[in-house]
Scaffold this motif. Structure first.
Motif, mmCIF file in Angstrom:
data_model
loop_
_atom_site.group_PDB
_atom_site.id
_atom_site.type_symbol
_atom_site.label_atom_id
_atom_site.label_comp_id
_atom_site.label_asym_id
_atom_site.label_seq_id
_atom_site.Cartn_x
_atom_site.Cartn_y
_atom_site.Cartn_z
ATOM 1 N N ASP A 104 1.017 4.264 -3.042
ATOM 2 C CA ASP A 104 0.813 5.706 -2.884
ATOM 3 C C ASP A 104 2.097 6.495 -3.118
ATOM 4 O O ASP A 104 2.062 7.590 -3.660
ATOM 5 N N ALA A 105 3.232 5.913 -2.711
ATOM 6 C CA ALA A 105 4.498 6.605 -2.940
ATOM 7 C C ALA A 105 4.781 6.701 -4.438
ATOM 8 O O ALA A 105 5.228 7.740 -4.943
ATOM 9 N N ARG A 106 4.480 5.614 -5.146
ATOM 10 C CA ARG A 106 4.765 5.603 -6.587
ATOM 11 C C ARG A 106 3.895 6.636 -7.312
ATOM 12 O O ARG A 106 4.371 7.372 -8.180
ATOM 13 N N LEU A 139 5.547 -2.919 -9.204
ATOM 14 C CA LEU A 139 5.958 -1.920 -8.210
ATOM 15 C C LEU A 139 7.338 -2.221 -7.626
ATOM 16 O O LEU A 139 7.878 -1.406 -6.877
ATOM 17 N N TYR A 174 2.576 9.296 -6.046
ATOM 18 C CA TYR A 174 3.059 10.618 -5.640
ATOM 19 C C TYR A 174 4.299 11.025 -6.432
ATOM 20 O O TYR A 174 4.347 12.113 -7.016
ATOM 21 N N HIS A 175 5.292 10.143 -6.473
ATOM 22 C CA HIS A 175 6.545 10.501 -7.148
ATOM 23 C C HIS A 175 6.355 10.630 -8.659
ATOM 24 O O HIS A 175 6.987 11.468 -9.292
ATOM 25 N N SER A 187 0.832 -1.208 0.000
ATOM 26 C CA SER A 187 0.000 0.000 0.000
ATOM 27 C C SER A 187 0.862 1.251 0.000
ATOM 28 O O SER A 187 0.598 2.201 -0.749
ATOM 29 N N ALA A 188 1.881 1.259 0.848
ATOM 30 C CA ALA A 188 2.784 2.412 0.907
ATOM 31 C C ALA A 188 3.487 2.578 -0.437
ATOM 32 O O ALA A 188 3.675 3.706 -0.918
ATOM 33 N N ALA A 189 3.840 1.443 -1.039
ATOM 34 C CA ALA A 189 4.524 1.484 -2.334
ATOM 35 C C ALA A 189 3.629 2.085 -3.419
ATOM 36 O O ALA A 189 4.088 2.859 -4.259
ATOM 37 N N ARG A 194 4.374 14.133 -9.132
ATOM 38 C CA ARG A 194 4.723 15.459 -8.603
ATOM 39 C C ARG A 194 5.431 16.363 -9.598
ATOM 40 O O ARG A 194 5.254 17.574 -9.551
ATOM 41 N N PHE A 196 9.962 11.917 -13.555
ATOM 42 C CA PHE A 196 10.120 10.747 -12.677
ATOM 43 C C PHE A 196 11.068 9.728 -13.304
ATOM 44 O O PHE A 196 11.971 9.202 -12.658
#
Lengths: 582, 582
Positions: free
Chosen positions: A145-147, A255, A149-150, A141-143, A153, A159
């Motif tokens: 949302d981080a992906r 991911l 986001y990065h 899950s963290a992976a 952005r 990226f």
């Protein structure tokens, strides 16, 4: 009679290392965690590869009622009973979730003189497997949302230039991978994540999400269905977390997180050995739901146990339309090991409740009249037991009915129920079981009948072959399996069926996510319904687990806490012992 | 030279049970978890009560730089060095969080030939303590939201009538207890929970919430500061989760969840014993932050180790203004055991970085010029080391400077730095330490000097007494401790100070939550700043831990994942071994 925890604490246990070596494990194949738990290395599987495989007995039940039929008690009691009648035996059960321990129902170790012990160690943390599943799940899950986001952005090109990675272009609206936690926490069912302070974007991309309880994680099903660590790795990498902007499936492999998830679960893949109060070695492993997943303990645990013991007793969640159906169609097809016998647990009061003549609610006291003689209710409710026996027979699996006796039960009604079973026109056996009050001695007759039925030549047949189409598999489970008159797919489900086929997932199994409280999808219809339509609202892809689940109504994947939760009773005493656990 | 994990895997380890019994634990005081980890029972503390207490050595450092000064390497190396010079010794370190393992920096086991092993077991799950803390923490969160939901859904009177409980009337806007998870997950920093489908309220009361990383939980500080299980129970029950509509503090005890939280942590209270590569018994326990918490391993671990060994080496987080200050003012006052010696770790490159003449960013390569001779930078940066030595001396703790040598360091600059330390007008010792490359042998000189300094008669004095007012404690840490010219409390902080006093919390310690990257609250001010104002923005009550922390700027309590997280390197190989962990 003493309470469960009093019985558990007053029973002397053997060092688990002795239990493990006595059943044939080598000292270097176990890692003890304290005196009463041991992780069993998969090295043992390799060593025992060519040994004869023992019999696998699956304990199932009539349609559940709010009263509880005592399936785990019967499974543990049967294992103890098999030992009493001279057999070598092990039990395999699922790891209890901590959510219910703190929430409503307390622990899940069996009860009375048929328990896995020490029950506080079974019910709390155990050897950390659920935590490891939770950690691996939420890492993905963290992976995700981080992906997102990065990638977003400064745009995909930036990226890619910065990271040297190819942008995945995940559609944030398409994400099907929720977060998980091992608590009953209704406030987390539906949340918004990635909120930012005004004018900032440092916390990522805002989107709706939610938490399921950890047992509902696809990883829990993956753990239960994997055959070894490499298969776990492969299954984890196959998990589809959502879709990219072109509608292509995005996996944990994409991911780059599948390896790390496997690393997080590398100890969880080893079953934990404990023992029953009578010293029967018991493997605790995995704990998938029996609606959105297949609801059985792990293939790895079964594979180890059936190599070590002549008889392995395990249980499927809910009634035979749920856990047992999935033990046959999903688990047995994945493992290649068919059940050699099914035990259908029934109680007098459970059958009366299934008559539809009583209106019972969870948490409310049982009406005294239920224990009075009530032939009408018993006969009406018997239709449900008959359905479940026939359902087991349908798979070519020999059946034994275990009537789990309660203290208030009358000899007359017990005899009547036995006669009704014996009058059925197929070779089903029946025994009254008093495993709660008497331990293995109370299950000796049941055990003998199970041994007899296990000698029947194998004629197991699942309802479908994996090579059939998804539609064919759905029809097999619903019409042939449940006896539904018709199946109605929603437009959404039809579109998903087409989508999953086009993405190459036609070879997956079908897992029915319906209420366990009826054979139909309407929990109010008791007994043995016929002529019902079975509506499928939505399909969910679990490519790592290897099935697509068909959602036939609301399935609660995150319980809530009641007004006065079970945790309020829990504490430690002056000596540091746990009080209030039941 | 081999990589850390190659060194770790190629070093034979003793069975942990042998390590534990060799240091004086009884067999029934440990519970092994596999070959290389053992839980140590608090029974040992009881048995050893009247034994002489050994020396406690706290390893601290200059102001940290993005380069890493090697504090854990030095602590582990020193423990090994003490053994080499003939002392009985143990080490106590904090449990690494899994977030950073999967995020950026990899593991936290020390490095080179000064590591705790096996590093993969240390860095992943260990014996489940962080999971237990996380579970206990989130149980309280679930309890809060469930209670608000049930109290509000039909009003307080109905709730009281239904449940027999007194309504707590929690103000949902006042809740200070966030949720926690052991991941770097920026999307969870700020979330909305309790969202409902339109027209429904079954998921509870919508409110803003967020997740911190588990190490930031107050429970982690509670675990590190508790003296035994009953003290843990008492501290947990004192935790203030928010306020009721009258502004009265609401505790976990009020929620009836403190007992269950303690039950969840009842195994976590036992430190985990592992060993260094040279077989030194090492206790791993708790992992509180060094800004919003006190940043040291547990009192229980220290108490066990100092009874078993003549020397115990532990470390405080960040520089001496952070972890060491809190080791003295918070931890030592709670435990009654003062540090007997402090080791201040410095590196040539770290001092040059502290000169302000280099502009370093985390993750960027170190400029080659840093390893060239640069007297100006070294001399300017020395002011920082001098500050930290003087800070240690201020507490009456004898100091030894450990110059952690890197391969590129020149003999000339090392000699120069030694001379600068030796020229200081107080009895500080200095030694070059090569524990990374040589293990304990590389720390023998350091160890001898630590032994010598530990013979200094005790003259420990914290900067404040617990009986002083909160203002006096703040002034003591900031003006006397940090040398701030002035302290400015925001209006919010002033109001909170009055509130906490009125609620009876004047007797708590003060924990400074500031940047570790400067002695001041401005991370850009390197060296040894003077004449600075110290602004306090906000106060946070941690009544269970026993301190109020003073927030002096942004403190990140939930890290994020970078473009290319460390988890991407992690996997298992054909033999099931972990690859890519560093």
């Amino acid at each position: 009679m003493l309470s469960d925890i009093e019985i558990s604490r007053s029973t002397p246990l053997r060092p688990i290392a002795d239990v493990a070596t006595a059943v044939g494990l080598h000292a270097d194949e176990i890692q003890t965690h304290g005196q009463h738990k041991a992780k069993v290395s998969l090295k043992a599987l390799k060593r025992l590869e060519n040994k004869k495989t023992g019999k696998l007995v699956v304990v199932t039940a009539i349609t559940p009622t709010p009263l509880g039929e005592g399936k785990t008690v019967t499974a543990i009691g049967l294992a103890q009973g098999l030992f009493k009648v001279g057999q070598s035996v092990m039990a395999c059960i699922r790891q209890p979730s901590m959510g219910p321990v703190f929430g409503v129902k307390g622990g899940a170790a069996g009860g009375g003189y048929s328990q896995v012990a020490p029950m506080e160690e079974l019910n709390l943390h155990l050897t950390g497997d659920i935590h490891a599943v939770t950690a691996a799940h939420n890492l993905a899950s963290a992976a995700i949302d981080a992906r997102i986001y990065h990638e977003q952005r400064n745009g995909y090109d930036d990226f890619e230039a910065r990271s040297g990675l190819t942008a995945l272009r995940i559609d944030p609206q398409s994400i099907v991978w929720k977060r998980v936690i091992d608590h009953n926490d209704r406030a987390l069912r539906k949340i918004n994540v990635g909120l930012n302070d005004e004018g900032k974007t440092i916390n990522g991309y805002e989107r709706e999400d939610g938490f399921d309880i950890s047992a509902a994680s696809e990883l829990m099903a993956v753990l239960a269905l994997a055959s070894d660590l490499q298969d776990l790795r492969r299954r984890i990498g196959s998990i589809v977390i959502g879709y990219n902007l072109d509608g292509k499936a995005v996996t944990t492999e994409d991911l780059g997180v599948a390896g790390a998830m496997t690393v997080s679960m590398r100890e969880a893949i080893e079953p934990t050995m404990m023992q029953t109060l009578e010293g029967i070695p018991t493997l605790i492993h995995a704990g998938p739901f029996a609606n959105i997943a297949h609801g059985n303990s792990s293939i790895i645990a079964d594979n180890i146990a059936t190599k070590l013991a002549d008889y392995t007793v395990t249980e499927g969640g809910f009634g035979s339309d749920m856990g047992f159906e999935k033990a046959c169609n999903i688990k047995a097809q994945a493992s290649g090991k068919a059940p050699d016998c099914a035990v259908v647990v029934a109680t007098l009061r459970g059958l009366k409740a299934n008559s539809g003549l009583y209106n019972l609610k969870p948490g409310q006291p049982i009406p005294d009249s239920m224990f009075d003689k009530d032939s009408a209710a018993l006969e009406a409710g018997f239709a449900n037991l008959k359905w479940h026996i026939e359902n087991v027979v349908k798979y070519g699996v020999p059946a034994v009915v275990a009537i789990n006796r309660f203290p208030q039960d009358s000899e007359e009604e017990l005899a009547k129920l036995k006669q009704m079973v014996e009058a059925l026109p197929y070779s089903v056996e029946v025994a009254v079981c008093e495993a709660f009050a008497q331990g293995g001695a109370g299950a000796a007759e049941l055990a003998s009948k199970v041994v007899a039925q296990c000698q029947t030549p194998a004629q197991f047949k699942p309802l479908y072959q994996m090579s059939q189409t998804l539609e064919e598999k759905i029809m097999a489970v619903t019409e042939v399996g449940y006896g539904a008159a018709s199946v109605t797919l929603s437009d959404k489900a039809k579109a998903q069926l087409a989508q999953f086929k086009s993405l190459g997932f036609d070879n997956l199994a079908i897992c029915m996510a319906k209420t366990p409280m009826s054979i139909s999808t309407d929990g109010n219809i008791k007994g043995a319904p016929t002529q019902f339509d079975l509506p499928i609202r939505e399909l969910k892809l679990c490519a790592g687990a290897g099935f697509i689940y068909a959602l036939c109504g609301n399935v609660m994947t995150m319980p809530g806490l009641p007004d006065k939760p079970a945790f309020m009773n829990l504490d430690i005493d002056e000596d540091g012992n746990i009080t209030g656990l039941s």
